[in-house]
Design a protein around this motif. Structure first.
Motif, PDB file in Angstrom:
ATOM      1  N   SER A 289       2.151   6.412  -6.337  1.00 47.27           N
ATOM      2  CA  SER A 289       0.731   6.060  -5.967  1.00 47.27           C
ATOM      3  C   SER A 289       0.137   5.493  -7.402  1.00 47.27           C
ATOM      4  O   SER A 289       0.331   6.148  -8.407  1.00 47.27           O
ATOM      5  N   TRP A 290      -0.615   4.519  -7.135  1.00 50.72           N
ATOM      6  CA  TRP A 290      -1.440   3.971  -8.289  1.00 50.72           C
ATOM      7  C   TRP A 290      -2.693   3.252  -7.435  1.00 50.72           C
ATOM      8  O   TRP A 290      -2.386   2.335  -6.826  1.00 50.72           O
ATOM      9  N   HIS A 291      -3.942   3.935  -7.657  1.00 52.52           N
ATOM     10  CA  HIS A 291      -4.992   3.473  -6.795  1.00 52.52           C
ATOM     11  C   HIS A 291      -4.504   3.337  -5.226  1.00 52.52           C
ATOM     12  O   HIS A 291      -3.934   4.429  -4.800  1.00 52.52           O
ATOM     13  N   GLN A 292      -4.710   2.226  -4.614  1.00 50.82           N
ATOM     14  CA  GLN A 292      -4.392   2.220  -3.228  1.00 50.82           C
ATOM     15  C   GLN A 292      -2.687   1.690  -3.021  1.00 50.82           C
ATOM     16  O   GLN A 292      -2.319   1.813  -1.821  1.00 50.82           O
ATOM     17  N   PHE A 293      -1.972   1.253  -4.072  1.00 51.71           N
ATOM     18  CA  PHE A 293      -0.917   0.921  -3.911  1.00 51.71           C
ATOM     19  C   PHE A 293       0.129   1.815  -4.263  1.00 51.71           C
ATOM     20  O   PHE A 293       0.046   2.909  -4.671  1.00 51.71           O
TER      21      PHE A 293
ATOM     22  N   LYS B 159       0.715  -1.389  -0.089  1.00 52.11           N
ATOM     23  CA  LYS B 159       0.060   0.145   0.076  1.00 52.11           C
ATOM     24  C   LYS B 159       0.823   1.356   0.126  1.00 52.11           C
ATOM     25  O   LYS B 159       1.818   1.155   0.629  1.00 52.11           O
ATOM     26  N   LYS B 160       0.026   2.278  -0.544  1.00 48.36           N
ATOM     27  CA  LYS B 160       1.092   3.613  -0.465  1.00 48.36           C
ATOM     28  C   LYS B 160       1.067   4.082   0.799  1.00 48.36           C
ATOM     29  O   LYS B 160       0.304   3.988   1.367  1.00 48.36           O
TER      30      LYS B 160
ATOM     31  N   THR C  13       0.992   7.387   3.321  1.00 45.39           N
ATOM     32  CA  THR C  13      -0.042   8.374   3.565  1.00 45.39           C
ATOM     33  C   THR C  13       0.651   9.586   4.336  1.00 45.39           C
ATOM     34  O   THR C  13      -0.279  10.584   4.733  1.00 45.39           O
TER      35      THR C  13
ATOM     36  N   THR D  25       2.500   1.182  -9.484  1.00 50.39           N
ATOM     37  CA  THR D  25       1.782  -0.048 -10.265  1.00 50.39           C
ATOM     38  C   THR D  25       2.562  -1.195  -9.611  1.00 50.39           C
ATOM     39  O   THR D  25       3.624  -1.266  -9.043  1.00 50.39           O
ATOM     40  N   ASP D  26       1.994  -2.571 -10.169  1.00 48.35           N
ATOM     41  CA  ASP D  26       2.864  -3.733  -9.938  1.00 48.35           C
ATOM     42  C   ASP D  26       4.078  -3.680 -10.236  1.00 48.35           C
ATOM     43  O   ASP D  26       5.009  -4.152  -9.711  1.00 48.35           O
TER      44      ASP D  26
END
Length: 310
Positions: A57-61, A28-29, A31, A64-65
């Motif tokens: 940041s890529w969505h909640q991650f 997760k990214k 905060t 990216t993968d």
């Protein structure tokens, strides 16, 4: 790379002052910033390198993968990086574990540190590469971490004595055991079932912790461990923090500790509760893949690493 006496698990080189360590986000990214963590590691005499994922940041991650995998890959392959800290948990490590090439790590292992979602990495490198790792505070949790927990992390990394004595608030099942310690987050351990990252639980001491789960879900996961035979040949069970547990409108009727004890009552290995590790401020470091000795009495517990060379 060294082997512990009477152990098949590899011990990565310990840290020394002047070493360089990396921080990456495999899940997760972030905060908030992790300046406190960088300052702490630098106070230990370490140089700190931040991965691209720390600000991604890529969505909640944390990106990216592909980015999260390449960030981890870079630090695994870089001979100048002596340890890798996962900045936080959350969810996402399982999405990248099969993208990572551990061939350099296999020849030149290094410490990987984290907990929660990082259980994926712990389980994988112990199942496939028989290499020790550290379950302990992460950069995101360092500002709230107890001074004791942070000191145990330093001791684990710099090869200083790491022994624990505490009093449990819940009645334990007495006994003594000496075996390799494995484990981590229960949800993630169950998620590893049937995959290459699943460990052999036989003749091991198992550590479990979790956070924010429903009590019925805990019961379901314990059934998974029991029905798959993972509890049958354990040498011991260490139960850490099961924090922020939730219940349904119709109560489940048991506490987390009662649920766990219900599933292991037919076995005779020692069981201790309230071990100071997990999703709590006093999350003390544990070295997975190394033999420990546990002496469990009704309320008191001691854990030592008898084969460690200080």
């Amino acid at each position: 790379m060294t082997n512990n006496q009477n152990s098949t698990y590899h011990t990565p080189p310990y840290l020394t002052i002047g070493d360089t360590v990396a921080i990456t986000c495999p899940a997760k990214k972030l905060t908030r910033d992790i300046l406190d963590a960088v300052t702490l590691l630098e106070s230990w005499g370490l140089n700190v390198v931040l991965g691209e994922t720390v600000k991604a940041s890529w969505h909640q991650f944390a990106g990216t993968d592909e980015l999260r995998a390449s960030d981890m890959q870079q630090f695994l392959d870089d001979p100048n990086i002596k340890a890798i800290f996962a900045a936080r948990g959350g969810y996402g490590t399982i999405r990248i574990i099969d993208r990572i090439d551990f061939s350099v790590f296999k020849k030149h292992p290094k410490w990987i540190i984290g907990f929660s979602d990082i259980t994926v990495l712990h389980s994988h490198i112990q199942a496939v590469y028989k290499t020790e790792s550290i379950h302990g505070q992460m950069p995101l949790t360092i500002p709230d971490g107890s001074s004791v927990s942070l000191e145990t992390l330093r001791k684990a990394l710099f090869n200083e004595a790491l022994d624990y004595n505490y009093t449990s608030a819940v009645k334990n099942r007495s006994g003594e055991a000496n075996a390799v310690l494995i484990g981590g987050n229960l949800t993630l351990l169950v998620m590893m079932a049937g995959s290459v990252s699943e460990q052999d639980y036989s003749e091991k001491i198992l550590f479990l912790e979790d956070v924010g789960e429903y009590l019925y879900s805990l019961d379901r996961m314990m059934w998974n461990l029991k029905r798959s035979g993972k509890l049958t040949y354990l040498k011991g069970l260490i139960v850490g923090s099961f924090s922020e547990m939730k219940d349904n409108d119709i109560p489940f009727g048991q506490t987390a500790e009662q649920i766990i004890m219900e599933h292991v009552k037919e076995f005779d290995f020692p069981v201790c509760f309230n071990f100071p590790a997990g999703h709590i401020n006093d999350n003390r470091a544990l070295i997975f893949g190394r033999k420990v000795n546990i002496l469990v009495e009704e309320q008191s517990v001691s854990l030592t690493y008898p084969e460690s060379q200080y």
